[in-house]
Design a protein around this motif. Structure first.
Motif, PDB file in Angstrom:
ATOM      1  N   PRO A  55       0.830  -1.212   0.000  1.00  0.00           N
ATOM      2  CA  PRO A  55       0.000   0.000   0.000  1.00  0.00           C
ATOM      3  C   PRO A  55       0.862   1.258   0.000  1.00  0.00           C
ATOM      4  O   PRO A  55       2.001   1.238   0.471  1.00  0.00           O
ATOM      5  N   ILE A  56       0.302   2.316  -0.560  1.00  0.00           N
ATOM      6  CA  ILE A  56       1.004   3.595  -0.610  1.00  0.00           C
ATOM      7  C   ILE A  56       0.621   4.420   0.621  1.00  0.00           C
ATOM      8  O   ILE A  56      -0.565   4.701   0.833  1.00  0.00           O
ATOM      9  N   ARG A  57       1.618   4.798   1.397  1.00  0.00           N
ATOM     10  CA  ARG A  57       1.352   5.670   2.544  1.00  0.00           C
ATOM     11  C   ARG A  57       1.149   7.095   2.023  1.00  0.00           C
ATOM     12  O   ARG A  57       1.956   7.564   1.212  1.00  0.00           O
ATOM     13  N   PRO A  58       0.101   7.784   2.463  1.00  0.00           N
ATOM     14  CA  PRO A  58      -0.146   9.127   1.943  1.00  0.00           C
ATOM     15  C   PRO A  58       1.054  10.044   2.159  1.00  0.00           C
ATOM     16  O   PRO A  58       1.690  10.012   3.210  1.00  0.00           O
ATOM     17  N   SER A  59       1.355  10.832   1.140  1.00  0.00           N
ATOM     18  CA  SER A  59       2.470  11.778   1.242  1.00  0.00           C
ATOM     19  C   SER A  59       2.010  13.099   1.864  1.00  0.00           C
ATOM     20  O   SER A  59       2.820  13.929   2.242  1.00  0.00           O
ATOM     21  N   ARG A  60       0.699  13.272   1.941  1.00  0.00           N
ATOM     22  CA  ARG A  60       0.153  14.498   2.527  1.00  0.00           C
ATOM     23  C   ARG A  60      -0.519  14.211   3.861  1.00  0.00           C
ATOM     24  O   ARG A  60      -1.069  13.122   4.070  1.00  0.00           O
ATOM     25  N   ASN A  61      -0.528  15.186   4.703  1.00  0.00           N
ATOM     26  CA  ASN A  61      -1.129  15.044   6.024  1.00  0.00           C
ATOM     27  C   ASN A  61      -2.633  15.282   5.941  1.00  0.00           C
ATOM     28  O   ASN A  61      -3.133  16.345   6.299  1.00  0.00           O
ATOM     29  N   TRP A  62      -3.323  14.259   5.458  1.00  0.00           N
ATOM     30  CA  TRP A  62      -4.776  14.374   5.313  1.00  0.00           C
ATOM     31  C   TRP A  62      -5.460  14.372   6.669  1.00  0.00           C
ATOM     32  O   TRP A  62      -6.496  15.008   6.864  1.00  0.00           O
ATOM     33  N   LYS A  63      -4.875  13.605   7.611  1.00  0.00           N
ATOM     34  CA  LYS A  63      -5.559  13.464   8.903  1.00  0.00           C
ATOM     35  C   LYS A  63      -4.601  12.984   9.985  1.00  0.00           C
ATOM     36  O   LYS A  63      -3.904  11.980   9.799  1.00  0.00           O
ATOM     37  N   GLY A  64      -4.585  13.682  11.084  1.00  0.00           N
ATOM     38  CA  GLY A  64      -3.949  13.198  12.304  1.00  0.00           C
ATOM     39  C   GLY A  64      -2.470  12.871  12.220  1.00  0.00           C
ATOM     40  O   GLY A  64      -2.008  12.004  12.956  1.00  0.00           O
ATOM     41  N   ASP A  65      -1.733  13.509  11.347  1.00  0.00           N
ATOM     42  CA  ASP A  65      -0.294  13.255  11.194  1.00  0.00           C
ATOM     43  C   ASP A  65       0.026  11.833  10.737  1.00  0.00           C
ATOM     44  O   ASP A  65       1.138  11.342  10.945  1.00  0.00           O
ATOM     45  N   ASN A  66      -0.942  11.166  10.152  1.00  0.00           N
ATOM     46  CA  ASN A  66      -0.693   9.822   9.629  1.00  0.00           C
ATOM     47  C   ASN A  66      -0.273   9.927   8.167  1.00  0.00           C
ATOM     48  O   ASN A  66      -1.080   9.756   7.258  1.00  0.00           O
ATOM     49  N   PHE A  67       1.001  10.201   7.960  1.00  0.00           N
ATOM     50  CA  PHE A  67       1.496  10.384   6.592  1.00  0.00           C
ATOM     51  C   PHE A  67       3.004  10.202   6.556  1.00  0.00           C
ATOM     52  O   PHE A  67       3.672  10.061   7.587  1.00  0.00           O
ATOM     53  N   LEU A  68       3.512  10.172   5.333  1.00  0.00           N
ATOM     54  CA  LEU A  68       4.912   9.838   5.074  1.00  0.00           C
ATOM     55  C   LEU A  68       5.888  10.821   5.719  1.00  0.00           C
ATOM     56  O   LEU A  68       6.995  10.443   6.106  1.00  0.00           O
ATOM     57  N   GLY A  69       5.465  12.092   5.819  1.00  0.00           N
ATOM     58  CA  GLY A  69       6.350  13.105   6.386  1.00  0.00           C
ATOM     59  C   GLY A  69       6.636  12.881   7.859  1.00  0.00           C
ATOM     60  O   GLY A  69       7.665  13.306   8.374  1.00  0.00           O
ATOM     61  N   LYS A  70       5.742  12.202   8.554  1.00  0.00           N
ATOM     62  CA  LYS A  70       5.974  11.911   9.972  1.00  0.00           C
ATOM     63  C   LYS A  70       6.458  10.475  10.146  1.00  0.00           C
ATOM     64  O   LYS A  70       7.379  10.216  10.918  1.00  0.00           O
ATOM     65  N   ASP A  71       5.822   9.557   9.447  1.00  0.00           N
ATOM     66  CA  ASP A  71       6.216   8.150   9.532  1.00  0.00           C
ATOM     67  C   ASP A  71       7.057   7.806   8.307  1.00  0.00           C
ATOM     68  O   ASP A  71       6.542   7.385   7.266  1.00  0.00           O
ATOM     69  N   LEU A  72       8.344   7.997   8.468  1.00  0.00           N
ATOM     70  CA  LEU A  72       9.278   7.930   7.341  1.00  0.00           C
ATOM     71  C   LEU A  72       9.490   6.508   6.844  1.00  0.00           C
ATOM     72  O   LEU A  72       9.348   5.541   7.600  1.00  0.00           O
ATOM     73  N   PRO A  73       9.833   6.377   5.559  1.00  0.00           N
ATOM     74  CA  PRO A  73      10.200   5.060   5.038  1.00  0.00           C
ATOM     75  C   PRO A  73      11.534   4.602   5.647  1.00  0.00           C
ATOM     76  O   PRO A  73      12.303   5.413   6.166  1.00  0.00           O
ATOM     77  N   SER A  74      11.775   3.304   5.585  1.00  0.00           N
ATOM     78  CA  SER A  74      13.047   2.762   6.058  1.00  0.00           C
ATOM     79  C   SER A  74      14.138   3.036   5.016  1.00  0.00           C
ATOM     80  O   SER A  74      13.869   3.041   3.813  1.00  0.00           O
ATOM     81  N   TYR A  75      15.339   3.269   5.494  1.00  0.00           N
ATOM     82  CA  TYR A  75      16.472   3.430   4.582  1.00  0.00           C
ATOM     83  C   TYR A  75      17.434   2.257   4.688  1.00  0.00           C
ATOM     84  O   TYR A  75      18.514   2.279   4.108  1.00  0.00           O
ATOM     85  N   VAL A  76      17.042   1.247   5.433  1.00  0.00           N
ATOM     86  CA  VAL A  76      17.903   0.087   5.639  1.00  0.00           C
ATOM     87  C   VAL A  76      17.733  -0.890   4.478  1.00  0.00           C
ATOM     88  O   VAL A  76      16.663  -1.474   4.297  1.00  0.00           O
ATOM     89  N   ILE A  77      18.768  -1.028   3.691  1.00  0.00           N
ATOM     90  CA  ILE A  77      18.724  -1.923   2.533  1.00  0.00           C
ATOM     91  C   ILE A  77      18.942  -3.361   2.986  1.00  0.00           C
ATOM     92  O   ILE A  77      19.893  -3.660   3.703  1.00  0.00           O
ATOM     93  N   ARG A  78      18.026  -4.243   2.556  1.00  0.00           N
ATOM     94  CA  ARG A  78      18.178  -5.674   2.845  1.00  0.00           C
ATOM     95  C   ARG A  78      18.349  -6.390   1.516  1.00  0.00           C
ATOM     96  O   ARG A  78      17.379  -6.838   0.920  1.00  0.00           O
ATOM     97  N   HIS A  79      19.563  -6.422   1.066  1.00  0.00           N
ATOM     98  CA  HIS A  79      19.849  -7.053  -0.226  1.00  0.00           C
ATOM     99  C   HIS A  79      20.357  -8.462   0.021  1.00  0.00           C
ATOM    100  O   HIS A  79      21.515  -8.664   0.379  1.00  0.00           O
ATOM    101  N   ARG A  80      19.434  -9.430  -0.140  1.00  0.00           N
ATOM    102  CA  ARG A  80      19.782 -10.833   0.070  1.00  0.00           C
ATOM    103  C   ARG A  80      19.339 -11.614  -1.169  1.00  0.00           C
ATOM    104  O   ARG A  80      18.260 -12.199  -1.186  1.00  0.00           O
ATOM    105  N   PRO A  81      20.161 -11.590  -2.220  1.00  0.00           N
ATOM    106  CA  PRO A  81      19.752 -12.216  -3.479  1.00  0.00           C
ATOM    107  C   PRO A  81      19.383 -13.694  -3.282  1.00  0.00           C
ATOM    108  O   PRO A  81      20.024 -14.401  -2.510  1.00  0.00           O
ATOM    109  N   VAL A  82      18.357 -14.079  -3.993  1.00  0.00           N
ATOM    110  CA  VAL A  82      17.849 -15.444  -3.883  1.00  0.00           C
ATOM    111  C   VAL A  82      18.704 -16.383  -4.733  1.00  0.00           C
ATOM    112  O   VAL A  82      19.042 -16.068  -5.871  1.00  0.00           O
ATOM    113  N   ASP A  83      19.052 -17.526  -4.166  1.00  0.00           N
ATOM    114  CA  ASP A  83      19.707 -18.587  -4.932  1.00  0.00           C
ATOM    115  C   ASP A  83      18.631 -19.258  -5.793  1.00  0.00           C
ATOM    116  O   ASP A  83      17.712 -19.897  -5.266  1.00  0.00           O
ATOM    117  N   ALA A  84      18.723 -19.068  -7.097  1.00  0.00           N
ATOM    118  CA  ALA A  84      17.641 -19.508  -7.995  1.00  0.00           C
ATOM    119  C   ALA A  84      17.383 -21.014  -7.890  1.00  0.00           C
ATOM    120  O   ALA A  84      16.229 -21.444  -7.860  1.00  0.00           O
TER     121      ALA A  84
END
Ligand SMILES: [Zn+2]
Ligand SMILES: [Zn+2]
Length: 102
Positions: A55-84
């Protein structure tokens, strides 16, 4: 709160918060649609579950501070390539079972 991870765990392609290509399993394992459809065949390599569009977290503060500007995305990269080959063996008995019955 859902952890919005920055990249595909397999190919490391960027999956920003507004990406329509991001797919997640119930544990928030995050992959791109291309990897889910091709290599993974809708079987999470970590838990065996299926994927849904993230789901897309709203980028705008439509209601109650529930939006991307307050609840930031993670910047922690989890790169674990799958063994095919390993994933082929793992997913073989699972992929024919619809996710809601796994
Ligand atoms: Zn990918
Ligand atoms: Zn998973």
């Amino acid at each position: 709160m859902l952890e919005l991870r920055p990249t595909c765990e397999n190919c490391n392609r960027a999956l920003p918060p507004d990406s329509l290509q991001a797919r997640i399993c119930t544990y928030e394992c995050t992959f791109c649609a291309t990897c889910v459809d091709s290599i993974l065949q809708n079987v999470c390599p970590n838990c065996g579950g299926g994927f849904v569009p993230r789901p897309i977290r709203p980028s705008r503060n439509w209601k109650g501070d529930n939006f991307l500007g307050k609840d930031l995305p993670s910047y922690v990269i989890r790169h674990r390539p799958v063994d095919a080959d390993a994933h082929r063996r793992f997913s073989e008995p699972i992929k024919t079972i619809p996710p809601y019955r796994r």
